[in-house]
Motif scaffolding. Sequence first.
Motif, PDB file in Angstrom:
ATOM      1  N   VAL A   1       0.809  -1.219   0.000  1.00  0.00           N
ATOM      2  CA  VAL A   1       0.000   0.000   0.000  1.00  0.00           C
ATOM      3  C   VAL A   1       0.845   1.273   0.000  1.00  0.00           C
ATOM      4  CG1 VAL A   1      -1.870  -1.172   1.233  1.00  0.00           C
ATOM      5  CG2 VAL A   1      -0.144   0.074   2.541  1.00  0.00           C
ATOM      6  N   THR A   2       2.179   1.152   0.042  1.00  0.00           N
ATOM      7  CA  THR A   2       3.048   2.312   0.287  1.00  0.00           C
ATOM      8  C   THR A   2       3.903   2.658  -0.940  1.00  0.00           C
ATOM      9  OG1 THR A   2       4.592   0.746   1.313  1.00  0.00           O
ATOM     10  CG2 THR A   2       3.173   2.029   2.783  1.00  0.00           C
ATOM     11  N   PRO A   3       3.416   3.535  -1.800  1.00  0.00           N
ATOM     12  CA  PRO A   3       4.146   3.846  -3.037  1.00  0.00           C
ATOM     13  C   PRO A   3       5.507   4.483  -2.810  1.00  0.00           C
ATOM     14  CG  PRO A   3       2.285   5.357  -2.730  1.00  0.00           C
ATOM     15  CD  PRO A   3       2.122   4.260  -1.730  1.00  0.00           C
ATOM     16  N   ASP A   4       5.678   5.239  -1.745  1.00  0.00           N
ATOM     17  CA  ASP A   4       6.943   5.949  -1.532  1.00  0.00           C
ATOM     18  C   ASP A   4       8.074   5.036  -1.078  1.00  0.00           C
ATOM     19  OD1 ASP A   4       5.785   8.320  -2.287  1.00  0.00           O
ATOM     20  OD2 ASP A   4       5.304   8.947  -0.243  1.00  0.00           O
ATOM     21  N   LEU A   5       7.764   3.779  -0.759  1.00  0.00           N
ATOM     22  CA  LEU A   5       8.796   2.841  -0.321  1.00  0.00           C
ATOM     23  C   LEU A   5       9.179   1.824  -1.396  1.00  0.00           C
ATOM     24  CD1 LEU A   5       7.575   2.146   3.333  1.00  0.00           C
ATOM     25  CD2 LEU A   5       9.537   3.528   2.624  1.00  0.00           C
ATOM     26  N   VAL A   6       8.606   1.965  -2.578  1.00  0.00           N
ATOM     27  CA  VAL A   6       8.830   0.983  -3.644  1.00  0.00           C
ATOM     28  C   VAL A   6      10.309   0.855  -3.996  1.00  0.00           C
ATOM     29  CG1 VAL A   6       8.443   0.535  -6.097  1.00  0.00           C
ATOM     30  CG2 VAL A   6       6.518   1.093  -4.618  1.00  0.00           C
ATOM     31  N   ASP A   7      11.008   1.978  -4.118  1.00  0.00           N
ATOM     32  CA  ASP A   7      12.425   1.918  -4.493  1.00  0.00           C
ATOM     33  C   ASP A   7      13.247   1.140  -3.462  1.00  0.00           C
ATOM     34  OD1 ASP A   7      11.910   3.352  -6.769  1.00  0.00           O
ATOM     35  OD2 ASP A   7      12.636   5.264  -5.973  1.00  0.00           O
ATOM     36  N   SER A   8      12.891   1.280  -2.203  1.00  0.00           N
ATOM     37  CA  SER A   8      13.648   0.589  -1.161  1.00  0.00           C
ATOM     38  C   SER A   8      13.476  -0.922  -1.262  1.00  0.00           C
ATOM     39  CB  SER A   8      13.228   1.074   0.230  1.00  0.00           C
ATOM     40  OG  SER A   8      11.917   0.662   0.560  1.00  0.00           O
ATOM     41  N   PHE A   9      12.329  -1.377  -1.751  1.00  0.00           N
ATOM     42  CA  PHE A   9      12.118  -2.821  -1.912  1.00  0.00           C
ATOM     43  C   PHE A   9      13.037  -3.375  -3.005  1.00  0.00           C
ATOM     44  CE2 PHE A   9       7.432  -1.780  -0.823  1.00  0.00           C
ATOM     45  CZ  PHE A   9       7.768  -1.562   0.501  1.00  0.00           C
ATOM     46  N   ALA A  10      13.142  -2.639  -4.099  1.00  0.00           N
ATOM     47  CA  ALA A  10      14.023  -3.070  -5.184  1.00  0.00           C
ATOM     48  C   ALA A  10      15.478  -3.085  -4.719  1.00  0.00           C
ATOM     49  CB  ALA A  10      13.852  -2.153  -6.390  1.00  0.00           C
ATOM     50  N   GLN A  11      15.861  -2.081  -3.933  1.00  0.00           N
ATOM     51  CA  GLN A  11      17.224  -2.026  -3.404  1.00  0.00           C
ATOM     52  C   GLN A  11      17.499  -3.210  -2.481  1.00  0.00           C
ATOM     53  OE1 GLN A  11      17.360   1.844  -1.591  1.00  0.00           O
ATOM     54  NE2 GLN A  11      17.141   2.905  -3.554  1.00  0.00           N
ATOM     55  N   LYS A  12      16.496  -3.587  -1.696  1.00  0.00           N
ATOM     56  CA  LYS A  12      16.661  -4.729  -0.797  1.00  0.00           C
ATOM     57  C   LYS A  12      16.855  -6.016  -1.588  1.00  0.00           C
ATOM     58  CE  LYS A  12      16.472  -6.291   3.510  1.00  0.00           C
ATOM     59  NZ  LYS A  12      17.199  -5.719   4.654  1.00  0.00           N
ATOM     60  N   ALA A  13      16.039  -6.199  -2.619  1.00  0.00           N
ATOM     61  CA  ALA A  13      16.180  -7.399  -3.449  1.00  0.00           C
ATOM     62  C   ALA A  13      17.569  -7.466  -4.066  1.00  0.00           C
ATOM     63  CB  ALA A  13      15.107  -7.401  -4.538  1.00  0.00           C
ATOM     64  N   GLU A  14      18.078  -6.328  -4.507  1.00  0.00           N
ATOM     65  CA  GLU A  14      19.420  -6.297  -5.108  1.00  0.00           C
ATOM     66  C   GLU A  14      20.487  -6.623  -4.069  1.00  0.00           C
ATOM     67  OE1 GLU A  14      22.235  -3.405  -7.875  1.00  0.00           O
ATOM     68  OE2 GLU A  14      20.300  -2.681  -7.153  1.00  0.00           O
ATOM     69  N   SER A  15      20.346  -6.070  -2.870  1.00  0.00           N
ATOM     70  CA  SER A  15      21.358  -6.292  -1.836  1.00  0.00           C
ATOM     71  C   SER A  15      21.404  -7.749  -1.398  1.00  0.00           C
ATOM     72  CB  SER A  15      21.078  -5.397  -0.625  1.00  0.00           C
ATOM     73  OG  SER A  15      19.938  -5.837   0.098  1.00  0.00           O
ATOM     74  N   LEU A  16      20.291  -8.451  -1.528  1.00  0.00           N
ATOM     75  CA  LEU A  16      20.234  -9.868  -1.150  1.00  0.00           C
ATOM     76  C   LEU A  16      20.621 -10.795  -2.305  1.00  0.00           C
ATOM     77  CD1 LEU A  16      16.890  -9.843   0.893  1.00  0.00           C
ATOM     78  CD2 LEU A  16      19.208 -10.099   1.814  1.00  0.00           C
ATOM     79  N   GLY A  17      20.896 -10.213  -3.455  1.00  0.00           N
ATOM     80  CA  GLY A  17      21.255 -11.023  -4.617  1.00  0.00           C
ATOM     81  C   GLY A  17      20.074 -11.581  -5.376  1.00  0.00           C
ATOM     82  N   PHE A  18      18.904 -10.967  -5.208  1.00  0.00           N
ATOM     83  CA  PHE A  18      17.683 -11.475  -5.820  1.00  0.00           C
ATOM     84  C   PHE A  18      17.136 -10.565  -6.916  1.00  0.00           C
ATOM     85  CE2 PHE A  18      16.741 -13.341  -1.374  1.00  0.00           C
ATOM     86  CZ  PHE A  18      17.515 -14.459  -1.641  1.00  0.00           C
ATOM     87  N   ALA A  19      17.936  -9.627  -7.391  1.00  0.00           N
ATOM     88  CA  ALA A  19      17.431  -8.658  -8.366  1.00  0.00           C
ATOM     89  C   ALA A  19      16.865  -9.336  -9.611  1.00  0.00           C
ATOM     90  CB  ALA A  19      18.536  -7.678  -8.754  1.00  0.00           C
ATOM     91  N   ASP A  20      17.489 -10.442 -10.037  1.00  0.00           N
ATOM     92  CA  ASP A  20      17.036 -11.113 -11.249  1.00  0.00           C
ATOM     93  C   ASP A  20      15.761 -11.910 -11.029  1.00  0.00           C
ATOM     94  OD1 ASP A  20      18.380 -12.889  -9.564  1.00  0.00           O
ATOM     95  OD2 ASP A  20      19.015 -14.165 -11.225  1.00  0.00           O
TER      96      ASP A  20
END
Length: 223
Positions: free
Chosen positions: A116-135
């Motif tokens: 529900v939180t549009p302003d936090l979307v970028d942080s989710f993508a950054q988290k996925a990348e930091s965990l090695g799950f970007a792909d």
Amino acid sequence: MKHIVVINPNTSAATTAMMTDLVRCVLPANVSVEGMTAVSGVPMILNPAQLDASVAGVLDMGIAAARNADGLIVCAFGDPGLEPLRNSVGIPVVGLCEASMIEAAAGGRRFGIATVTPDLVDSFAQKAESLGFADRFTGTRLTDGDPQRLASEPDRLREALSIAVRQSLDRDGADVVIIGGGPLGRAAAALREQLSAPIIAPIASASALLLRLMTEADDAAGA
């Protein structure tokens, strides 16, 4: 008996009680659960500035709780203060976003987020990348409407999230969808029961991961 503390980085005692109950429901009877609520901040974290501002409170609560706890859950989907807290205490600490992404990505699955939180979307993508799950991360699908109002109306919230889940699966190609938010915990649990779609409930993910880490720590201590 093992003891877990649920750290709520926002100021809503009702949210703390709800999240603590959900943790208690998925853990064995020999694990006790206590909740702690931030004394300052906002009732629902909606943007990066609020997320950053909650870190100090998470550290204060976590360091105090660690004196009598065997494990800690940072119960906000942005995982505020997770790494600093891990570095400050000698017990396992998990966060909702990290734990749910680890579960979602298991077996090479592609996963998305419904929230529900549009302003936090970028942080989710950054988290996925930091965990090695970007792909494996297919992106975030958002509900319509004001997040706080929606969170206060359970039926509307579940309906809106179910639409976002379906979009993530059908349009983005996700194999599984995370319901992204601590305050969305009850909705996530309900959607897992109501939908045939594969749903990840972050509070359940964090609880399971923490229990595993606590068991591993006990095994290492006894080795």
